[in-house]
Design a protein around this motif. Structure first.
Motif, PDB file in Angstrom:
ATOM      1  N   ARG A   1      -0.825 -29.007 -56.825  1.00 37.08           N
ATOM      2  CA  ARG A   1       0.427 -28.679 -56.139  1.00 37.08           C
ATOM      3  C   ARG A   1       0.932 -27.318 -56.625  1.00 37.08           C
ATOM      4  NH1 ARG A   1       5.434 -28.507 -57.569  1.00 37.08           N
ATOM      5  NH2 ARG A   1       7.019 -28.458 -55.925  1.00 37.08           N
TER       6      ARG A   1
ATOM      7  N   ASN B   1      -3.918 -36.872 -51.513  1.00 37.01           N
ATOM      8  CA  ASN B   1      -2.582 -37.016 -52.108  1.00 37.01           C
ATOM      9  C   ASN B   1      -1.646 -35.904 -51.651  1.00 37.01           C
ATOM     10  OD1 ASN B   1      -3.405 -39.275 -53.547  1.00 37.01           O
ATOM     11  ND2 ASN B   1      -3.937 -38.099 -55.380  1.00 37.01           N
ATOM     12  N   LEU B   2      -2.156 -34.680 -51.660  1.00 37.63           N
ATOM     13  CA  LEU B   2      -1.313 -33.533 -51.291  1.00 37.63           C
ATOM     14  C   LEU B   2      -0.848 -33.612 -49.839  1.00 37.63           C
ATOM     15  CD1 LEU B   2      -3.110 -30.489 -53.013  1.00 37.63           C
ATOM     16  CD2 LEU B   2      -0.934 -31.515 -53.674  1.00 37.63           C
TER      17      LEU B   2
ATOM     18  N   THR C   1       0.423 -35.954 -48.364  1.00 37.81           N
ATOM     19  CA  THR C   1       1.708 -36.669 -48.259  1.00 37.81           C
ATOM     20  C   THR C   1       2.894 -35.728 -48.427  1.00 37.81           C
ATOM     21  OG1 THR C   1       1.802 -37.245 -50.617  1.00 37.81           O
ATOM     22  CG2 THR C   1       0.687 -38.811 -49.165  1.00 37.81           C
ATOM     23  N   ILE C   2       2.668 -34.534 -48.962  1.00 39.00           N
ATOM     24  CA  ILE C   2       3.766 -33.557 -49.049  1.00 39.00           C
ATOM     25  C   ILE C   2       3.410 -32.276 -48.273  1.00 39.00           C
ATOM     26  CG2 ILE C   2       4.733 -34.431 -51.226  1.00 39.00           C
ATOM     27  CD1 ILE C   2       3.236 -32.072 -52.634  1.00 39.00           C
TER      28      ILE C   2
ATOM     29  N   ARG D   1       0.825 -30.367 -48.182  1.00 37.45           N
ATOM     30  CA  ARG D   1       0.187 -29.251 -48.882  1.00 37.45           C
ATOM     31  C   ARG D   1      -1.318 -29.482 -48.867  1.00 37.45           C
ATOM     32  NH1 ARG D   1       3.515 -25.983 -52.131  1.00 37.45           N
ATOM     33  NH2 ARG D   1       5.614 -26.783 -52.434  1.00 37.45           N
TER      34      ARG D   1
ATOM     35  N   GLU E   1       8.809 -34.033 -54.454  1.00 40.20           N
ATOM     36  CA  GLU E   1       7.379 -33.892 -54.129  1.00 40.20           C
ATOM     37  C   GLU E   1       6.511 -34.550 -55.203  1.00 40.20           C
ATOM     38  OE1 GLU E   1       5.863 -30.046 -53.076  1.00 40.20           O
ATOM     39  OE2 GLU E   1       7.433 -29.643 -51.604  1.00 40.20           O
ATOM     40  N   ILE E   2       6.886 -34.347 -56.462  1.00 36.81           N
ATOM     41  CA  ILE E   2       6.114 -34.939 -57.564  1.00 36.81           C
ATOM     42  C   ILE E   2       6.138 -36.462 -57.466  1.00 36.81           C
ATOM     43  CG2 ILE E   2       5.984 -35.209 -60.090  1.00 36.81           C
ATOM     44  CD1 ILE E   2       5.212 -32.419 -59.241  1.00 36.81           C
TER      45      ILE E   2
ATOM     46  N   LYS F   1       6.500 -38.255 -54.795  1.00 32.64           N
ATOM     47  CA  LYS F   1       5.630 -38.661 -53.680  1.00 32.64           C
ATOM     48  C   LYS F   1       4.160 -38.626 -54.080  1.00 32.64           C
ATOM     49  CE  LYS F   1       8.450 -37.436 -49.690  1.00 32.64           C
ATOM     50  NZ  LYS F   1       8.754 -36.301 -48.819  1.00 32.64           N
ATOM     51  N   LEU F   2       3.792 -37.589 -54.815  1.00 33.10           N
ATOM     52  CA  LEU F   2       2.399 -37.476 -55.258  1.00 33.10           C
ATOM     53  C   LEU F   2       2.028 -38.618 -56.205  1.00 33.10           C
ATOM     54  CD1 LEU F   2       1.998 -33.628 -55.930  1.00 33.10           C
ATOM     55  CD2 LEU F   2       1.151 -34.937 -53.976  1.00 33.10           C
TER      56      LEU F   2
ATOM     57  N   ALA G   1       1.431 -41.581 -54.155  1.00 26.80           N
ATOM     58  CA  ALA G   1       0.161 -41.500 -53.426  1.00 26.80           C
ATOM     59  C   ALA G   1      -1.032 -41.794 -54.319  1.00 26.80           C
ATOM     60  CB  ALA G   1       0.021 -40.111 -52.787  1.00 26.80           C
ATOM     61  N   SER G   2      -0.970 -41.351 -55.568  1.00 31.52           N
ATOM     62  CA  SER G   2      -2.120 -41.553 -56.452  1.00 31.52           C
ATOM     63  C   SER G   2      -2.034 -42.868 -57.217  1.00 31.52           C
ATOM     64  CB  SER G   2      -2.231 -40.385 -57.442  1.00 31.52           C
ATOM     65  OG  SER G   2      -1.238 -40.499 -58.435  1.00 31.52           O
TER      66      SER G   2
END
Ligand code: SF4
Ligand code: SF4
Lengths: 314, 183
Positions: free
Chosen positions: A65, A108-109, A111-112, A114, B161-162, B164-165, B168-169
């Motif tokens: 990120r 994963n990225l 989802t935002i 990126r 954002e962090i 959300k990441l 996701a992981s």
């Protein structure tokens, strides 16, 4: 030649605990004609010790990120921290070479909104100083050489290791960091344990500060055996914290007392380039704040700042 | 700090044949090249002051002694200095092997509370070492910088954002579940 620009990755320790390094970097790179661009919205690199040890994919995702911020801006990154360099450089390298990891990270990225593209390089201040500015330019810019000052080095680990992958310097006999520091005019003092780790990395300091400090103490004792030094210079704020604040902590845990002035290489250069210590707040290092003392100005050949509360209002 | 007295002999009947494959997948692909020369441990500053023995952990891992490896507290004494990695004649990359075993340990619930706190700091503030209160803002002012740096400390949307990441992981669950276990 167009002015060289870097996305400036701050990390956590520099801006949050040793802001004097951040300020010194701004001064030094401006003097060298290198532009540092703010890397808005960057997060923790993330801390390679904890995140790398916890979950490789999450570590690479958060690092990626940060990389995408530089990719969007279209400039390479530079950072003054060995830990941040370890996370960002390693993640960038692994993502460029490991498709499976890259797919997992990009999932994963997504989802935002990126995506990691792999279009930038990650450098350390050491690279920017040595390979972009160059020793000659650094030498030309020096107006206050540290003549007669005995300087020990702590290069730390993650800029040059693992050596076969990083391909920066010979980690058993490195010279690049030393060359930069010696340009300041200070006299290099070798000591046996120069190349061992400060003890803070790998999430060890977080888990067991006394064990971490035991590494640091070994380094200090090794340096004293070599005749001691007036300053210890490092390219990393986490090492700086460990060597600087570590002296206060060692006093508590081991009843041993050390008094070394610690500087990041950009702090050393800021002074050598003629900046006054209060311009970047050298005296705000945590050992001075906690011990209520000051750098050994006289030994450093620097006039003691006049105002007690040396604020940097320019 | 030797702990030979406290150690019971290993139980070689209780091995996990999947463990080596798991380590290779988790980031230590070269583990099977180890021929037990001991260069790593001989170079290891962590081993010089604790009972951490990197060669021993690699040997145990190769034998499939998963539980022995992931539950051993000394696994967390490696500072990731990479000296062993630079010197290993077999390119085992012991540092990566140790990190891979730590990944597996964490998945199995072996996580030290202070490390978990650092991980949670990143999810809460975007930083492992958050800016913190006024003291630190003042320190920045004192050196002539703006009170908050241009990182996640002045960008709440970066923290979002962090988070959300981490979702996701699956990292949020990884660190949170252990929190419940600890209670
Ligand atoms: S140095 Fe390499 S080959 Fe030798 S014991 Fe360590 S990991 Fe195995
Ligand atoms: S990386 Fe870890 S195992 Fe290897 S020498 Fe350094 S502390 Fe020891």
């Amino acid at each position: 030649m167009a002015k060289q620009k870097f996305m400036h990755f701050l990390g956590c320790i520099i801006p949050h605990r040793y802001p004097s390094i951040e300020k010194a970097a701004r001064l030094v790179f401006a003097d060298l004609g290198i532009e540092l661009l703010d890397m808005e919205k960057a997060s923790c690199c993330p801390a390679p010790g904890v995140f790398g040890s916890f979950d490789r994919v999450t570590w690479a995702t958060i690092a990626a990120r940060n990389l995408t911020i530089a990719e969007e801006a279209g400039h390479n990154i530079t950072t003054g921290c060995n830990g941040c360099f370890a996370s960002l450089w390693d993640a960038n390298h692994e993502l460029k070479h490991d498709d499976e990891l890259r797919d997992a990270v990009n999932e994963n990225l997504a989802t935002i909104d990126r995506v990691f593209k792999g279009t930038v390089e990650v450098t350390h201040y050491v690279d920017a100083l040595y390979s972009v500015a160059g020793l000659e330019k650094i030498r030309e810019t020096i107006t206050r050489p540290f003549d007669g000052v005995r300087m020990a080095l702590h290069p730390g680990c993650h800029w040059m290791r693992p050596k076969n992958i990083k391909q920066k310097d010979d980690s058993e006999r490195p010279h690049i960091f030393r060359d930069i520091c010696e340009a300041s005019g200070a006299t290099y003092v070798p000591y046996k344990d120069e190349l061992i780790c400060c003890g803070a990395g790998g999430a060890v300091r977080t888990a067991d500060v006394k064990t971490a400090l035991d590494f640091t103490k070994q380094k200090f004792d090794s340096l004293l055996e070599a005749g001691g030094a007036d300053i210890i210079v490092t390219p990393c704020p986490f090492c700086e914290l460990q060597l600087d604040l570590g002296q206060v902590e060692i006093q508590k845990h081991f009843e041993a007392e050390y008094h070394f002035d610690i500087m990041h290489v950009v702090e050393l250069l800021a002074l050598a380039f003629g900046h006054e210590p209060e311009e970047f707040g050298l005296a705000t290092h945590l050992q001075y704040m906690q011990r209520k003392n000051e750098p050994a100005w006289q030994v450093l050949g620097i006039e003691r700042p006049t105002a007690d509360d040396a604020s940097a209002s320019e | 700090m030797t702990s030979a007295e406290e150690k019971v002999p290993i139980d070689i009947d209780n091995v996990d044949h999947e463990f080596v494959a798991l380590i290779k997948k988790a980031g230590g692909p070269n583990i099977q090249s180890c021929f037990q020369c001991g260069t790593c441990s001989g170079s290891c500053p962590a081993g010089a002051r604790t009972n951490y023995l990197v060669r021993g952990i690699i040997r145990k891992a190769l034998l499939g002694l998963k539980e022995e490896c992931i539950s051993s507290p000394e696994l967390w004494f490696c500072t990731t200095c990479y000296t062993c990695t630079d010197r290993c004649p077999q390119d085992v990359q012991p540092t990566e092997v140790i990190k891979a075993i730590r990944n597996i340990a964490v998945q199995s619930g072996y996580m030290l509370a202070p490390h978990q706190k650092v991980a949670l700091n990143v999810l809460k503030t975007g930083h492992a070492v958050p800016l913190g209160g006024e003291t630190w803002e003042k320190l920045r002012q004192k050196v002539g910088l703006e009170t908050r740096p241009p990182n996640a400390s002045s960008h709440p949307d970066a923290i979002e954002e962090i988070v959300k990441l981490a979702k996701a992981s699956g990292f949020d669950k990884l660190v949170a579940e252990k929190e419940e276990k600890k209670e």
